[in-house]
Design a protein around this motif. Structure first.
Motif, mmCIF file in Angstrom:
data_model
loop_
_atom_site.group_PDB
_atom_site.id
_atom_site.type_symbol
_atom_site.label_atom_id
_atom_site.label_comp_id
_atom_site.label_asym_id
_atom_site.label_seq_id
_atom_site.Cartn_x
_atom_site.Cartn_y
_atom_site.Cartn_z
ATOM 1 N N MET A 188 0.835 -1.178 0.000
ATOM 2 C CA MET A 188 0.000 0.000 0.000
ATOM 3 C C MET A 188 0.881 1.243 0.000
ATOM 4 O O MET A 188 1.716 1.420 0.881
ATOM 5 N N ASP A 189 0.735 2.093 -0.980
ATOM 6 C CA ASP A 189 1.433 3.375 -1.029
ATOM 7 C C ASP A 189 0.480 4.458 -0.556
ATOM 8 O O ASP A 189 -0.685 4.488 -0.967
ATOM 9 N N ALA A 190 0.987 5.332 0.296
ATOM 10 C CA ALA A 190 0.145 6.421 0.793
ATOM 11 C C ALA A 190 1.018 7.571 1.246
ATOM 12 O O ALA A 190 2.173 7.376 1.641
ATOM 13 N N THR A 191 0.481 8.740 1.169
ATOM 14 C CA THR A 191 1.136 9.927 1.707
ATOM 15 C C THR A 191 0.196 10.530 2.732
ATOM 16 O O THR A 191 -0.974 10.768 2.446
ATOM 17 N N THR A 192 0.709 10.749 3.912
ATOM 18 C CA THR A 192 -0.074 11.342 4.987
ATOM 19 C C THR A 192 0.666 12.564 5.487
ATOM 20 O O THR A 192 1.885 12.539 5.636
ATOM 21 N N GLN A 193 -0.061 13.626 5.752
ATOM 22 C CA GLN A 193 0.557 14.838 6.264
ATOM 23 C C GLN A 193 0.076 15.093 7.684
ATOM 24 O O GLN A 193 -1.120 15.060 7.962
ATOM 25 N N TRP A 194 1.031 15.336 8.582
ATOM 26 C CA TRP A 194 0.721 15.715 9.951
ATOM 27 C C TRP A 194 1.183 17.149 10.123
ATOM 28 O O TRP A 194 2.271 17.526 9.686
ATOM 29 N N ASN A 195 0.395 17.947 10.791
ATOM 30 C CA ASN A 195 0.758 19.337 11.054
ATOM 31 C C ASN A 195 1.031 19.524 12.540
ATOM 32 O O ASN A 195 0.278 19.029 13.376
ATOM 33 N N ILE A 196 2.090 20.260 12.835
ATOM 34 C CA ILE A 196 2.463 20.542 14.211
ATOM 35 C C ILE A 196 2.138 22.003 14.498
ATOM 36 O O ILE A 196 2.458 22.895 13.715
ATOM 37 N N THR A 197 1.511 22.243 15.641
ATOM 38 C CA THR A 197 1.226 23.590 16.105
ATOM 39 C C THR A 197 2.239 23.947 17.182
ATOM 40 O O THR A 197 2.505 23.148 18.082
ATOM 41 N N VAL A 198 2.799 25.155 17.070
ATOM 42 C CA VAL A 198 3.789 25.635 18.035
ATOM 43 C C VAL A 198 3.257 26.907 18.684
ATOM 44 O O VAL A 198 2.919 27.862 17.987
ATOM 45 N N ASP A 199 3.170 26.903 20.010
ATOM 46 C CA ASP A 199 2.784 28.087 20.778
ATOM 47 C C ASP A 199 3.932 28.441 21.707
ATOM 48 O O ASP A 199 4.438 27.572 22.433
ATOM 49 N N ILE A 200 4.340 29.709 21.683
ATOM 50 C CA ILE A 200 5.476 30.159 22.488
ATOM 51 C C ILE A 200 5.021 31.287 23.399
ATOM 52 O O ILE A 200 4.406 32.259 22.936
ATOM 53 N N ASP A 201 5.314 31.157 24.680
ATOM 54 C CA ASP A 201 5.035 32.206 25.657
ATOM 55 C C ASP A 201 6.359 32.688 26.236
ATOM 56 O O ASP A 201 7.162 31.876 26.728
ATOM 57 N N GLU A 202 6.574 33.993 26.174
ATOM 58 C CA GLU A 202 7.783 34.592 26.725
ATOM 59 C C GLU A 202 7.387 35.511 27.869
ATOM 60 O O GLU A 202 6.454 36.304 27.740
ATOM 61 N N GLU A 203 8.101 35.373 28.981
ATOM 62 C CA GLU A 203 7.880 36.238 30.129
ATOM 63 C C GLU A 203 9.227 36.525 30.772
ATOM 64 O O GLU A 203 9.866 35.619 31.317
ATOM 65 N N GLU A 204 9.663 37.752 30.657
ATOM 66 C CA GLU A 204 10.960 38.211 31.152
ATOM 67 C C GLU A 204 12.074 37.302 30.641
ATOM 68 O O GLU A 204 12.347 37.288 29.453
ATOM 69 N N ASN A 205 12.685 36.513 31.510
ATOM 70 C CA ASN A 205 13.823 35.669 31.120
ATOM 71 C C ASN A 205 13.415 34.237 30.799
ATOM 72 O O ASN A 205 14.290 33.392 30.589
ATOM 73 N N ASN A 206 12.123 33.947 30.792
ATOM 74 C CA ASN A 206 11.652 32.572 30.626
ATOM 75 C C ASN A 206 10.816 32.432 29.362
ATOM 76 O O ASN A 206 9.977 33.281 29.065
ATOM 77 N N THR A 207 11.047 31.338 28.656
ATOM 78 C CA THR A 207 10.273 31.022 27.458
ATOM 79 C C THR A 207 9.736 29.611 27.599
ATOM 80 O O THR A 207 10.473 28.698 27.992
ATOM 81 N N VAL A 208 8.461 29.427 27.298
ATOM 82 C CA VAL A 208 7.828 28.108 27.325
ATOM 83 C C VAL A 208 7.214 27.867 25.954
ATOM 84 O O VAL A 208 6.496 28.716 25.428
ATOM 85 N N ALA A 209 7.519 26.707 25.368
ATOM 86 C CA ALA A 209 6.948 26.318 24.080
ATOM 87 C C ALA A 209 6.098 25.072 24.261
ATOM 88 O O ALA A 209 6.496 24.132 24.970
ATOM 89 N N ASN A 210 4.936 25.088 23.646
ATOM 90 C CA ASN A 210 4.066 23.919 23.586
ATOM 91 C C ASN A 210 3.912 23.552 22.118
ATOM 92 O O ASN A 210 3.556 24.413 21.303
ATOM 93 N N VAL A 211 4.198 22.306 21.789
ATOM 94 C CA VAL A 211 4.011 21.825 20.423
ATOM 95 C C VAL A 211 3.003 20.679 20.474
ATOM 96 O O VAL A 211 3.021 19.873 21.403
#
Length: 89
Positions: free
Chosen positions: A1-24
């Protein structure tokens, strides 16, 4: 079976002073959402270059997402085969 599947990643970045948090997150074709988290903390003595903090946090979040997807694959293999599974990393 040949197939092409696409997955998309969402990236959210929060920056506060000296700290950065990323959620993917990614939603599998089966509708399961898997999320990874990464953080970076700038030394207050270093110059402020937000892009560097973003790169570190997102890189770490993607690594965390990768581990979570691999653990999910192990559980899925075990549920299909009935045998304990360990995916090589």
């Amino acid at each position: 079976m040949d197939a092409t599947t696409q997955w998309n990643i969402t990236v959210d970045i929060d920056e506060e002073e000296n700290n950065t948090v990323a959620n993917v997150s990614v939603r599998t074709p089966g509708g399961v959402e898997v999320t990874g988290v990464g953080r970076s903390n700038r030394n207050p003595n270093d110059p402020s270059v937000p892009e560097i903090g973003d790169e570190l946090a997102v890189g770490r979040a993607l690594g965390n997402l990768s581990e979570r997807l691999l653990h999910r694959a192990e559980r899925d293999i075990t549920s299909v085969t009935g045998q304990p599974s360990h995916v090589h990393r």
